[in-house]
Design a protein around this motif. Sequence first.
Motif, PDB file in Angstrom:
ATOM      1  N   ALA A 136      44.616 -21.307   6.603  1.00 20.15           N
ATOM      2  CA  ALA A 136      46.066 -21.545   6.595  1.00 20.15           C
ATOM      3  C   ALA A 136      46.423 -22.710   7.501  1.00 20.15           C
ATOM      4  CB  ALA A 136      46.803 -20.282   7.035  1.00 20.15           C
ATOM      5  N   ARG A 137      45.793 -22.752   8.665  1.00 22.56           N
ATOM      6  CA  ARG A 137      46.110 -23.824   9.627  1.00 22.56           C
ATOM      7  C   ARG A 137      45.840 -25.202   9.022  1.00 22.56           C
ATOM      8  NH1 ARG A 137      43.143 -22.046  13.234  1.00 22.56           N
ATOM      9  NH2 ARG A 137      41.308 -23.368  12.943  1.00 22.56           N
ATOM     10  N   VAL A 138      44.711 -25.361   8.347  1.00 26.31           N
ATOM     11  CA  VAL A 138      44.363 -26.646   7.731  1.00 26.31           C
ATOM     12  C   VAL A 138      45.360 -27.013   6.642  1.00 26.31           C
ATOM     13  CG1 VAL A 138      42.643 -27.850   6.343  1.00 26.31           C
ATOM     14  CG2 VAL A 138      41.910 -26.436   8.259  1.00 26.31           C
ATOM     15  N   LEU A 139      45.687 -26.061   5.785  1.00 23.94           N
ATOM     16  CA  LEU A 139      46.602 -26.357   4.675  1.00 23.94           C
ATOM     17  C   LEU A 139      48.010 -26.674   5.176  1.00 23.94           C
ATOM     18  CD1 LEU A 139      45.458 -23.754   1.982  1.00 23.94           C
ATOM     19  CD2 LEU A 139      44.916 -26.192   2.136  1.00 23.94           C
ATOM     20  N   PHE A 140      48.475 -25.959   6.190  1.00 18.59           N
ATOM     21  CA  PHE A 140      49.795 -26.275   6.749  1.00 18.59           C
ATOM     22  C   PHE A 140      49.825 -27.700   7.311  1.00 18.59           C
ATOM     23  CE2 PHE A 140      50.624 -21.525   7.494  1.00 18.59           C
ATOM     24  CZ  PHE A 140      51.464 -21.438   6.393  1.00 18.59           C
ATOM     25  N   ASP A 141      48.743 -28.093   7.976  1.00 17.05           N
ATOM     26  CA  ASP A 141      48.680 -29.460   8.517  1.00 17.05           C
ATOM     27  C   ASP A 141      48.745 -30.493   7.400  1.00 17.05           C
ATOM     28  OD1 ASP A 141      48.529 -28.490  11.072  1.00 17.05           O
ATOM     29  OD2 ASP A 141      46.356 -28.744  11.273  1.00 17.05           O
ATOM     30  N   LEU A 142      48.027 -30.246   6.320  1.00 13.62           N
ATOM     31  CA  LEU A 142      48.038 -31.193   5.194  1.00 13.62           C
ATOM     32  C   LEU A 142      49.391 -31.197   4.490  1.00 13.62           C
ATOM     33  CD1 LEU A 142      44.496 -30.585   3.613  1.00 13.62           C
ATOM     34  CD2 LEU A 142      45.232 -32.524   5.019  1.00 13.62           C
ATOM     35  N   LEU A 143      50.020 -30.038   4.402  1.00 14.27           N
ATOM     36  CA  LEU A 143      51.323 -29.956   3.735  1.00 14.27           C
ATOM     37  C   LEU A 143      52.403 -30.710   4.508  1.00 14.27           C
ATOM     38  CD1 LEU A 143      51.107 -26.246   2.574  1.00 14.27           C
ATOM     39  CD2 LEU A 143      51.503 -28.214   1.063  1.00 14.27           C
ATOM     40  N   GLU A 144      52.179 -30.940   5.781  1.00 16.23           N
ATOM     41  CA  GLU A 144      53.113 -31.755   6.564  1.00 16.23           C
ATOM     42  C   GLU A 144      53.203 -33.177   5.997  1.00 16.23           C
ATOM     43  OE1 GLU A 144      55.039 -30.972   9.012  1.00 16.23           O
ATOM     44  OE2 GLU A 144      54.282 -29.111   9.906  1.00 16.23           O
ATOM     45  N   GLN A 145      52.161 -33.613   5.291  1.00 14.50           N
ATOM     46  CA  GLN A 145      52.144 -34.956   4.714  1.00 14.50           C
ATOM     47  C   GLN A 145      52.756 -35.005   3.323  1.00 14.50           C
ATOM     48  OE1 GLN A 145      51.058 -37.162   6.951  1.00 14.50           O
ATOM     49  NE2 GLN A 145      50.668 -35.357   8.250  1.00 14.50           N
ATOM     50  N   VAL A 146      53.252 -33.869   2.826  1.00 14.70           N
ATOM     51  CA  VAL A 146      53.872 -33.798   1.496  1.00 14.70           C
ATOM     52  C   VAL A 146      55.378 -33.630   1.697  1.00 14.70           C
ATOM     53  CG1 VAL A 146      53.944 -32.564  -0.702  1.00 14.70           C
ATOM     54  CG2 VAL A 146      51.782 -32.721   0.578  1.00 14.70           C
ATOM     55  N   PRO A 147      56.173 -34.661   1.477  1.00 17.56           N
ATOM     56  CA  PRO A 147      57.618 -34.586   1.775  1.00 17.56           C
ATOM     57  C   PRO A 147      58.328 -33.428   1.087  1.00 17.56           C
ATOM     58  CG  PRO A 147      56.962 -36.859   1.402  1.00 17.56           C
ATOM     59  CD  PRO A 147      55.775 -36.024   1.043  1.00 17.56           C
TER      60      PRO A 147
ATOM     61  N   ASP B 172      47.226 -16.959   2.098  1.00 20.00           N
ATOM     62  CA  ASP B 172      48.126 -16.657   0.983  1.00 20.00           C
ATOM     63  C   ASP B 172      49.498 -17.283   1.198  1.00 20.00           C
ATOM     64  OD1 ASP B 172      46.267 -15.057  -0.468  1.00 20.00           O
ATOM     65  OD2 ASP B 172      46.626 -13.427   0.929  1.00 20.00           O
ATOM     66  N   LEU B 173      49.979 -17.268   2.437  1.00 18.52           N
ATOM     67  CA  LEU B 173      51.275 -17.887   2.712  1.00 18.52           C
ATOM     68  C   LEU B 173      51.174 -19.407   2.587  1.00 18.52           C
ATOM     69  CD1 LEU B 173      54.199 -17.363   3.491  1.00 18.52           C
ATOM     70  CD2 LEU B 173      53.544 -17.527   5.904  1.00 18.52           C
ATOM     71  N   ALA B 174      50.067 -19.980   3.032  1.00 19.48           N
ATOM     72  CA  ALA B 174      49.880 -21.426   2.890  1.00 19.48           C
ATOM     73  C   ALA B 174      49.813 -21.826   1.421  1.00 19.48           C
ATOM     74  CB  ALA B 174      48.612 -21.858   3.617  1.00 19.48           C
ATOM     75  N   LEU B 175      49.100 -21.040   0.617  1.00 13.83           N
ATOM     76  CA  LEU B 175      49.058 -21.311  -0.824  1.00 13.83           C
ATOM     77  C   LEU B 175      50.444 -21.197  -1.435  1.00 13.83           C
ATOM     78  CD1 LEU B 175      45.881 -19.591  -2.372  1.00 13.83           C
ATOM     79  CD2 LEU B 175      46.419 -22.031  -2.284  1.00 13.83           C
TER      80      LEU B 175
END
Length: 434
Positions: free
Chosen positions: A319-330, A357-360
């Motif tokens: 989740a931590r990795v995906l949240f970090d990457l999602l920061e780059q998606v406006p 699951d929450l990150a997805l």
Amino acid sequence: MRDHEPAPGRPERRLTTQETAELLGVKPETVYAYVSRGLLSSRREPGGRASTFEAKEVEALARRHRREAAGTPGSGGDLSVRTRITLIEQDRYYFRGVDAVELALRHSYEEVAEWLWTGRLTPGVAFSAPRPTVEVARRAVNALSEHASPTDRLRVAAVAAAAEDPLRFDLSEDAVLNTARILIPTLVDALPPARRDHRDDGPLAHRLWGRLTGRPADEASLRVLDTALALLADHDLAASTLAVRVAASARAHAYAAVSAGLGVLEGPLHGAASGSAHRMLLDVLDQGTAVPVIADELRAGRRVPGLGHRLYTGEDPRARVLFDLLEQVPRAESALLAARDIVATTARHTPLHANVDLALAVFTASSGMSATAGETIFAVARTAGWIAHALEEYGERPLRMRPVGQYVGPRPPQPLPEQAQPEGIGHSRGRKSP
């Protein structure tokens, strides 16, 4: 010869309570407890007051106790399985000893899959399937109801692909690897497209995108999807992976083993969990706050989806990795804020961290995907791990994963049940009506 073994031609001597207790390694009182629970049967000899026990029945119970205590492989006393694939410890996880997060950030899903299967990195590897195999799988999937779940479609695609492969029963490593490199792209390419300009070539994440959303792809979102696939490729012996290993232990071919995993994955507590988080996230976005949504979940007696994980005391590293990457998606900004609101609101009572699951759910909700998209991503991703575990299991003794049932029903022999009489009939076979 042991003293309770009969001499030839003589009836077997029955054991006393003390002898039975010594053979089982328990107190005499425990022997009587076994009788009351139906684990042993006793008998009083004519003219005697003490109970006696059949030696063979006592020995069988003693063997079962030894198996359960030893937990020998295949005995059912221990569900642990020796594996070289995934290690989870101290809120981190590793693929063949290498940090799985670092692998996912630096390598594509296909490259991570090859690492899981072979222990070798193959830069630039791409999976593709023969056109005839994909067409057969598509026809089978298209024949399903429009209400079919993603896992329904993937299972059907796997069965159709298996039927087209005359070499599916070859369980050699090279043959299974070839199956894996064909099966995964077949599963993706057989799904109904969400975009007219969907791709049937190139990286798997690009092809999967066009089957999950009608929105145009951007590089930041594609990176999130590819990284999610790599992060989810394996997670030790989850329920679906255990099912795959049981199938492989019985020497089911790779397509059948994957089908077994897909069957378990569809459970709401496993691969479908991200769908619940997706729907909750949309409710939070609609209401502008997580407070009433969380209250409704708890009032209904449900766990708040997307929070907590039994294997991690802190935040799920995926989740931590995906949240970090999602920061780059406006376009993910509002969904990220809603997810943080969910975590903060729940933390007032229970300090649970976000899980994958929450990150997805943030990714699927912000990408215009359906609530079931996370399930599809999870299933496609985990197929790589299932193949790795099947390969490992094919190298083990066949049928070793055969638990021993602990029968707790009534001791036989029991009388045959009486047949119920249909209404209006006054007699049954062998008995006249009065």
